[in-house]
Scaffold this motif. Sequence first.
Motif, PDB file in Angstrom:
ATOM      1  N   VAL A 197     -23.031  27.483  -1.321  1.00 27.54           N
ATOM      2  CA  VAL A 197     -21.770  27.923  -1.942  1.00 27.54           C
ATOM      3  C   VAL A 197     -21.076  26.742  -2.600  1.00 27.54           C
ATOM      4  O   VAL A 197     -20.582  26.852  -3.728  1.00 27.54           O
ATOM      5  CB  VAL A 197     -20.847  28.609  -0.907  1.00 27.54           C
ATOM      6  CG1 VAL A 197     -19.422  28.742  -1.434  1.00 27.54           C
ATOM      7  CG2 VAL A 197     -21.395  29.976  -0.532  1.00 27.54           C
ATOM      8  N   SER A 198     -21.053  25.619  -1.938  1.00 27.53           N
ATOM      9  CA  SER A 198     -20.426  24.418  -2.517  1.00 27.53           C
ATOM     10  C   SER A 198     -21.103  24.044  -3.835  1.00 27.53           C
ATOM     11  O   SER A 198     -20.438  23.793  -4.842  1.00 27.53           O
ATOM     12  CB  SER A 198     -20.514  23.263  -1.516  1.00 27.53           C
ATOM     13  OG  SER A 198     -19.976  22.088  -2.075  1.00 27.53           O
ATOM     14  N   TRP A 199     -22.437  24.020  -3.822  1.00 30.28           N
ATOM     15  CA  TRP A 199     -23.173  23.711  -5.048  1.00 30.28           C
ATOM     16  C   TRP A 199     -22.917  24.773  -6.120  1.00 30.28           C
ATOM     17  O   TRP A 199     -22.700  24.457  -7.288  1.00 30.28           O
ATOM     18  CB  TRP A 199     -24.674  23.594  -4.752  1.00 30.28           C
ATOM     19  CG  TRP A 199     -25.453  23.399  -6.001  1.00 30.28           C
ATOM     20  CD1 TRP A 199     -25.682  22.204  -6.651  1.00 30.28           C
ATOM     21  CD2 TRP A 199     -26.055  24.413  -6.800  1.00 30.28           C
ATOM     22  NE1 TRP A 199     -26.396  22.445  -7.798  1.00 30.28           N
ATOM     23  CE2 TRP A 199     -26.636  23.783  -7.913  1.00 30.28           C
ATOM     24  CE3 TRP A 199     -26.161  25.791  -6.684  1.00 30.28           C
ATOM     25  CZ2 TRP A 199     -27.317  24.486  -8.896  1.00 30.28           C
ATOM     26  CZ3 TRP A 199     -26.841  26.496  -7.657  1.00 30.28           C
ATOM     27  CH2 TRP A 199     -27.399  25.840  -8.751  1.00 30.28           C
ATOM     28  N   SER A 200     -22.942  26.057  -5.734  1.00 27.64           N
ATOM     29  CA  SER A 200     -22.719  27.151  -6.690  1.00 27.64           C
ATOM     30  C   SER A 200     -21.331  27.082  -7.315  1.00 27.64           C
ATOM     31  O   SER A 200     -21.169  27.346  -8.507  1.00 27.64           O
ATOM     32  CB  SER A 200     -22.911  28.511  -6.009  1.00 27.64           C
ATOM     33  OG  SER A 200     -24.250  28.705  -5.640  1.00 27.64           O
TER      34      SER A 200
ATOM     35  N   GLN B 160     -19.601  24.418  -7.866  1.00 23.63           N
ATOM     36  CA  GLN B 160     -19.596  23.314  -8.822  1.00 23.63           C
ATOM     37  C   GLN B 160     -20.416  23.628 -10.063  1.00 23.63           C
ATOM     38  O   GLN B 160     -19.999  23.348 -11.181  1.00 23.63           O
ATOM     39  CB  GLN B 160     -20.121  22.028  -8.168  1.00 23.63           C
ATOM     40  CG  GLN B 160     -19.195  21.464  -7.130  1.00 23.63           C
ATOM     41  CD  GLN B 160     -19.796  20.265  -6.412  1.00 23.63           C
ATOM     42  OE1 GLN B 160     -20.962  19.915  -6.603  1.00 23.63           O
ATOM     43  NE2 GLN B 160     -18.998  19.617  -5.577  1.00 23.63           N
ATOM     44  N   SER B 161     -21.567  24.234  -9.876  1.00 21.16           N
ATOM     45  CA  SER B 161     -22.480  24.466 -11.000  1.00 21.16           C
ATOM     46  C   SER B 161     -22.125  25.718 -11.808  1.00 21.16           C
ATOM     47  O   SER B 161     -22.462  25.801 -12.986  1.00 21.16           O
ATOM     48  CB  SER B 161     -23.919  24.610 -10.494  1.00 21.16           C
ATOM     49  OG  SER B 161     -24.082  25.841  -9.803  1.00 21.16           O
TER      50      SER B 161
ATOM     51  N   PRO C 170     -30.330  22.897 -10.000  1.00 20.24           N
ATOM     52  CA  PRO C 170     -30.238  21.544 -10.542  1.00 20.24           C
ATOM     53  C   PRO C 170     -29.169  20.695  -9.845  1.00 20.24           C
ATOM     54  O   PRO C 170     -28.049  21.143  -9.643  1.00 20.24           O
ATOM     55  CB  PRO C 170     -29.871  21.771 -12.009  1.00 20.24           C
ATOM     56  CG  PRO C 170     -30.224  23.191 -12.301  1.00 20.24           C
ATOM     57  CD  PRO C 170     -30.119  23.930 -11.011  1.00 20.24           C
ATOM     58  N   ASN C 171     -29.562  19.510  -9.437  1.00 22.27           N
ATOM     59  CA  ASN C 171     -28.689  18.544  -8.767  1.00 22.27           C
ATOM     60  C   ASN C 171     -28.263  18.954  -7.362  1.00 22.27           C
ATOM     61  O   ASN C 171     -27.389  18.318  -6.778  1.00 22.27           O
ATOM     62  CB  ASN C 171     -27.451  18.218  -9.618  1.00 22.27           C
ATOM     63  CG  ASN C 171     -27.844  17.616 -10.942  1.00 22.27           C
ATOM     64  OD1 ASN C 171     -28.710  16.749 -11.019  1.00 22.27           O
ATOM     65  ND2 ASN C 171     -27.222  18.114 -12.009  1.00 22.27           N
ATOM     66  N   PHE C 172     -28.874  19.989  -6.798  1.00 23.23           N
ATOM     67  CA  PHE C 172     -28.608  20.349  -5.399  1.00 23.23           C
ATOM     68  C   PHE C 172     -29.434  19.430  -4.519  1.00 23.23           C
ATOM     69  O   PHE C 172     -30.618  19.216  -4.764  1.00 23.23           O
ATOM     70  CB  PHE C 172     -28.998  21.802  -5.125  1.00 23.23           C
ATOM     71  CG  PHE C 172     -28.900  22.174  -3.656  1.00 23.23           C
ATOM     72  CD1 PHE C 172     -27.688  22.523  -3.099  1.00 23.23           C
ATOM     73  CD2 PHE C 172     -30.029  22.157  -2.845  1.00 23.23           C
ATOM     74  CE1 PHE C 172     -27.594  22.864  -1.754  1.00 23.23           C
ATOM     75  CE2 PHE C 172     -29.956  22.497  -1.501  1.00 23.23           C
ATOM     76  CZ  PHE C 172     -28.730  22.854  -0.956  1.00 23.23           C
ATOM     77  N   SER C 173     -28.806  18.893  -3.490  1.00 20.19           N
ATOM     78  CA  SER C 173     -29.507  18.074  -2.512  1.00 20.19           C
ATOM     79  C   SER C 173     -28.736  18.152  -1.200  1.00 20.19           C
ATOM     80  O   SER C 173     -27.507  18.086  -1.189  1.00 20.19           O
ATOM     81  CB  SER C 173     -29.609  16.626  -2.978  1.00 20.19           C
ATOM     82  OG  SER C 173     -30.298  15.856  -2.018  1.00 20.19           O
ATOM     83  N   CYS C 174     -29.481  18.297  -0.120  1.00 23.14           N
ATOM     84  CA  CYS C 174     -28.852  18.383   1.193  1.00 23.14           C
ATOM     85  C   CYS C 174     -29.817  17.840   2.230  1.00 23.14           C
ATOM     86  O   CYS C 174     -31.024  18.066   2.131  1.00 23.14           O
ATOM     87  CB  CYS C 174     -28.504  19.848   1.493  1.00 23.14           C
ATOM     88  SG  CYS C 174     -27.548  20.076   2.999  1.00 23.14           S
ATOM     89  N   GLN C 175     -29.296  17.151   3.211  1.00 18.48           N
ATOM     90  CA  GLN C 175     -30.113  16.679   4.326  1.00 18.48           C
ATOM     91  C   GLN C 175     -30.470  17.870   5.197  1.00 18.48           C
ATOM     92  O   GLN C 175     -29.617  18.694   5.515  1.00 18.48           O
ATOM     93  CB  GLN C 175     -29.347  15.659   5.176  1.00 18.48           C
ATOM     94  CG  GLN C 175     -29.086  14.335   4.502  1.00 18.48           C
ATOM     95  CD  GLN C 175     -30.366  13.565   4.295  1.00 18.48           C
ATOM     96  OE1 GLN C 175     -30.671  13.193   3.185  1.00 18.48           O
ATOM     97  NE2 GLN C 175     -31.112  13.299   5.352  1.00 18.48           N
ATOM     98  N   ILE C 176     -31.719  17.973   5.610  1.00 20.57           N
ATOM     99  CA  ILE C 176     -32.168  19.049   6.470  1.00 20.57           C
ATOM    100  C   ILE C 176     -31.357  19.057   7.771  1.00 20.57           C
ATOM    101  O   ILE C 176     -30.990  20.110   8.283  1.00 20.57           O
ATOM    102  CB  ILE C 176     -33.684  18.956   6.751  1.00 20.57           C
ATOM    103  CG1 ILE C 176     -34.464  19.204   5.456  1.00 20.57           C
ATOM    104  CG2 ILE C 176     -34.114  19.909   7.855  1.00 20.57           C
ATOM    105  CD1 ILE C 176     -34.257  20.564   4.836  1.00 20.57           C
TER     106      ILE C 176
END
Length: 188
Positions: free
Chosen positions: A55-58, A60-61, A177-183
């Motif tokens: 949701v945070s990424w969505s 922003q994007s 695109p540009n989404f990244s998260c630590q497992i």
Amino acid sequence: MSVSTETRIKWTSADLELLPENGNNYEIIDGELYMTRAPHWKHQTSIARITNALVSWSNQSKLGQTIINPGIIFSDDNNVIPDLIWISNKKLESCVDEAGHFTSAPELVVEILSQKPNDIKRDKETKLKLYSNRGVREYWIVDWQLKQVEIYRRYEGKLTLMITLLDDDSITSELLPNFSCQIRDFFL
């Protein structure tokens, strides 16, 4: 001479209307009925954490929506409720029926494994096959007990296991695109 024939009941969307509303989730895959009870609280926590990241990424994007436990009706004998999906805004406009159910595959499906062997088999085999056949582009199978994520991506027309990510790994996706998260952020 007697001949034994096995008749299999084929469940449909109409049959779901007749089932009790008792807190259980009912799904139909290839005409077979599956029922699941409320999962372990750590299962639910993983859904919340993955949802927060997507949701945070969505937000922003502005590229799509993250939805928890949506109903997806692929056909009369294929109705599922995945734990989580991400769907692009473009696709969202064309694949929702009047009741708010999805009628075609989202780009990303996420399933968090339950503890029961039958539920694990359903997510890793039956649903994988269904999602692959229906055009899902990426499928994440999240194991909160082992703290790992299996990433399946569409390759040569089907969903194929590309990588298994562990606690110290980061997850990225061409879909996001540009989404990244630590497992590790997906788990307690």
